[in-house]
Scaffold this motif. Structure first.
Motif, short mmCIF file in Angstrom:
data_model
loop_
_atom_site.label_atom_id
_atom_site.label_comp_id
_atom_site.label_asym_id
_atom_site.label_seq_id
_atom_site.Cartn_x
_atom_site.Cartn_y
_atom_site.Cartn_z
N THR A 1 83.97 -38.16 -9.14
CA THR A 1 85.26 -38.51 -9.72
C THR A 1 85.24 -39.93 -10.28
OG1 THR A 1 86.21 -39.45 -7.69
CG2 THR A 1 86.39 -37.05 -7.98
N ALA A 2 86.29 -40.27 -11.01
CA ALA A 2 86.39 -41.59 -11.62
C ALA A 2 86.45 -42.70 -10.58
CB ALA A 2 87.61 -41.66 -12.53
N THR A 3 86.90 -42.36 -9.37
CA THR A 3 86.99 -43.36 -8.29
C THR A 3 85.71 -43.42 -7.45
OG1 THR A 3 88.04 -41.73 -6.84
CG2 THR A 3 89.49 -43.14 -8.15
N GLY A 4 84.67 -42.67 -7.86
CA GLY A 4 83.39 -42.73 -7.15
C GLY A 4 83.27 -41.79 -5.98
N GLN A 5 84.19 -40.83 -5.86
CA GLN A 5 84.12 -39.85 -4.77
C GLN A 5 83.14 -38.74 -5.14
OE1 GLN A 5 85.84 -40.27 -1.74
NE2 GLN A 5 86.16 -42.26 -2.74
N ILE A 6 82.29 -38.38 -4.18
CA ILE A 6 81.28 -37.34 -4.39
C ILE A 6 81.61 -36.14 -3.51
CG2 ILE A 6 78.84 -36.73 -4.14
CD1 ILE A 6 78.18 -39.64 -4.61
N SER A 7 81.51 -34.94 -4.06
CA SER A 7 81.63 -33.73 -3.27
C SER A 7 80.62 -32.72 -3.77
CB SER A 7 83.05 -33.16 -3.32
OG SER A 7 83.42 -32.85 -4.64
N VAL A 8 80.17 -31.86 -2.87
CA VAL A 8 79.18 -30.84 -3.23
C VAL A 8 79.90 -29.67 -3.88
CG1 VAL A 8 77.38 -29.30 -2.39
CG2 VAL A 8 77.70 -31.55 -1.33
N ASN A 9 79.42 -29.27 -5.04
CA ASN A 9 79.96 -28.10 -5.70
C ASN A 9 79.30 -26.84 -5.17
OD1 ASN A 9 81.09 -26.23 -7.45
ND2 ASN A 9 79.85 -26.84 -9.21
N GLU A 10 78.01 -26.67 -5.46
CA GLU A 10 77.29 -25.48 -5.01
C GLU A 10 75.83 -25.81 -4.76
OE1 GLU A 10 77.70 -22.31 -7.82
OE2 GLU A 10 79.87 -22.19 -7.65
N ILE A 11 75.16 -24.91 -4.05
CA ILE A 11 73.71 -25.01 -3.88
C ILE A 11 73.08 -23.69 -4.32
CG2 ILE A 11 73.79 -26.72 -2.04
CD1 ILE A 11 73.39 -24.48 -0.03
N ALA A 12 71.85 -23.78 -4.77
CA ALA A 12 71.07 -22.59 -5.13
C ALA A 12 69.75 -22.65 -4.38
CB ALA A 12 70.83 -22.55 -6.64
N PRO A 13 69.38 -21.58 -3.66
CA PRO A 13 68.18 -21.61 -2.82
C PRO A 13 66.90 -21.28 -3.60
CG PRO A 13 69.29 -19.53 -2.53
CD PRO A 13 70.13 -20.32 -3.50
#
Length: 393
Positions: free
Chosen positions: A260-272
């Motif tokens: 995000t613009a405020t520097g927040q990171i979150s995981v969207n998805e993973i692929a094995p």
């Protein structure tokens, strides 16, 4: 030291094709389970077993020629694969990643629950199996929200960004009311990704963090390394390490993030598995993601993931028309695509990978181009010019 020479892969598309090329360089034998003779990996594989990805009978035949089996995509039948393991007799068949890891990573609800349980940042989410749960989740999340099928989604398929209840009900109907998750929409500034490899001994290698640019939820371009602060880069790598460790992951994993613009990171998805965001590693890193996966499953040490140039940009060559080249009168050599490929080949430090598919459709991944450059500015300029050639008539 190589402990396994005979490698199998379920799936015969472009990921298996690039894996087969890497296998030859490593002196390994690769057998593929392909749905048809038209799939990209068929001409280069050492052995081909025909059957769709979820065809466990074909996988049993594949297993007769392999010491270990890995995966090109997530559409496998996990129950059938477990039964195959349970009834293998004296033969020691090995799936990598392990089926226990796949059970979490191929299901978006299981992914989200795993992240939540291990304090890995991820969007707020709710399980959806009934219309009551669908509407209740929307009430909690508000609009816009994201609705995702729990399984079998890729390149935007099975994912909807929902603006109101009418769209929510329509999306729910279009996915035939399959099990889903509703999650909070993240107003991200950019999307990041990273390839993470982990061996059986627990050795971990994290590739450079990249930016991915999407069009209609299909990756259009990957920029390596990402143009982000070092603190963000280290946070992404820390989360990636946490993911593959808590999953007891053995193999190569693609991990997507929101920033995000405020520097927040979150995981969207993973692929094995190997991942589109890691294609730049073929020319851009000392060890490609495809060689790395083969190193893991064959028992070798992990390879060096450092880049060989300051910047690498991968541009996906997506289909922009419907065409079929199985008829010799309408061969790829006589198409507009061929003319554009010739023009792109004249660019400096540019590497074309054409997947030799027999048909085109709008948005289908037909190939990719990797550009190596001394700076982001030079690489982006070349990428813009290549996209202009490819998409402009």
């Amino acid at each position: 030291m190589v402990t396994r020479q005979q490698i199998g892969v379920i799936g015969g598309g472009q990921l298996a094709w690039m894996m087969a090329i890497a296998a030859k360089d490593l002196g390994l034998n690769l057998a593929v389970q392909a749905a048809s003779p038209d799939e990209s990996a068929v001409p280069v594989a050492d052995r081909v077993i025909y059957g769709k990805v979820a065809d466990a009978i074909a996988t049993a035949q594949l297993a007769e020629h392999c010491q270990v089996i890995t995966f090109e995509n997530e559409f496998v039948d996990l129950v059938a694969l477990q039964e195959l393991l349970d009834h293998q007799g004296d033969r020691q068949l090995l799936f990598l990643p392990k089926l226990e890891t796949l059970a979490i990573s191929v299901d978006k609800l299981n992914q989200r629950q795993h992240f939540r349980d291990h304090h890995i940042p991820t969007p707020e989410f709710y399980s959806v199996e009934t219309e009551t749960e669908l509407l209740a989740s929307a009430q909690k999340l508000g609009y816009p929200l994201v609705l995702k099928a729990r399984r079998h989604g890729y390149d935007g398929k099975g994912t909807w960004v929902i603006a109101n209840e009418l769209e929510l009900r329509s999306a729910w109907e279009s996915m035939h009311k399959a099990p889903a998750i509703a999650e909070k929409f993240i107003p991200f500034e950019s999307e990041l990704a990273v390839i993470a490899a982990r061996s059986e001994s627990g050795e971990i290698a994290i590739y450079p963090v990249v930016e991915t640019l999407q069009t209609n939820q299909v990756c259009r371009r990957t920029v390596a390394p990402a143009r982000i602060k070092s603190s963000i880069r280290e946070q992404v790598k820390t989360i990636a390490t946490q993911i593959v460790t808590t999953l007891d992951a053995i193999g190569v994993f693609g991990i997507e993030f929101f920033l995000t613009a405020t520097g927040q990171i979150s995981v969207n998805e993973i692929a094995p598995r190997t991942h589109n965001s890691g294609h730049y590693t073929i020319e851009g890193c000392h060890t490609s993601q495809f060689e790395q996966l083969l190193r893991v499953v064959s028992g070798m040490d992990l390879g060096d993931v450092a880049m060989v140039a300051p910047v690498a940009v991968m541009v996906n060559l997506l289909g922009y028309e419907k065409a079929n080249w199985t008829n010799s009168e309408k061969s790829i050599e006589n198409s507009r695509y061929a003319e554009k490929l010739k023009a792109i080949a004249n660019f400096p430090k540019t590497h074309i990978h054409w997947y030799n598919k027999t048909s085109s459709s709008v948005g289908r991944k037909l190939g990719h181009v990797t550009i190596l450059a001394e700076s982001h500015a030079l690489a982006i300029d070349l990428s813009d010019r290549i996209e202009s050639i490819w998409y402009n008539n």
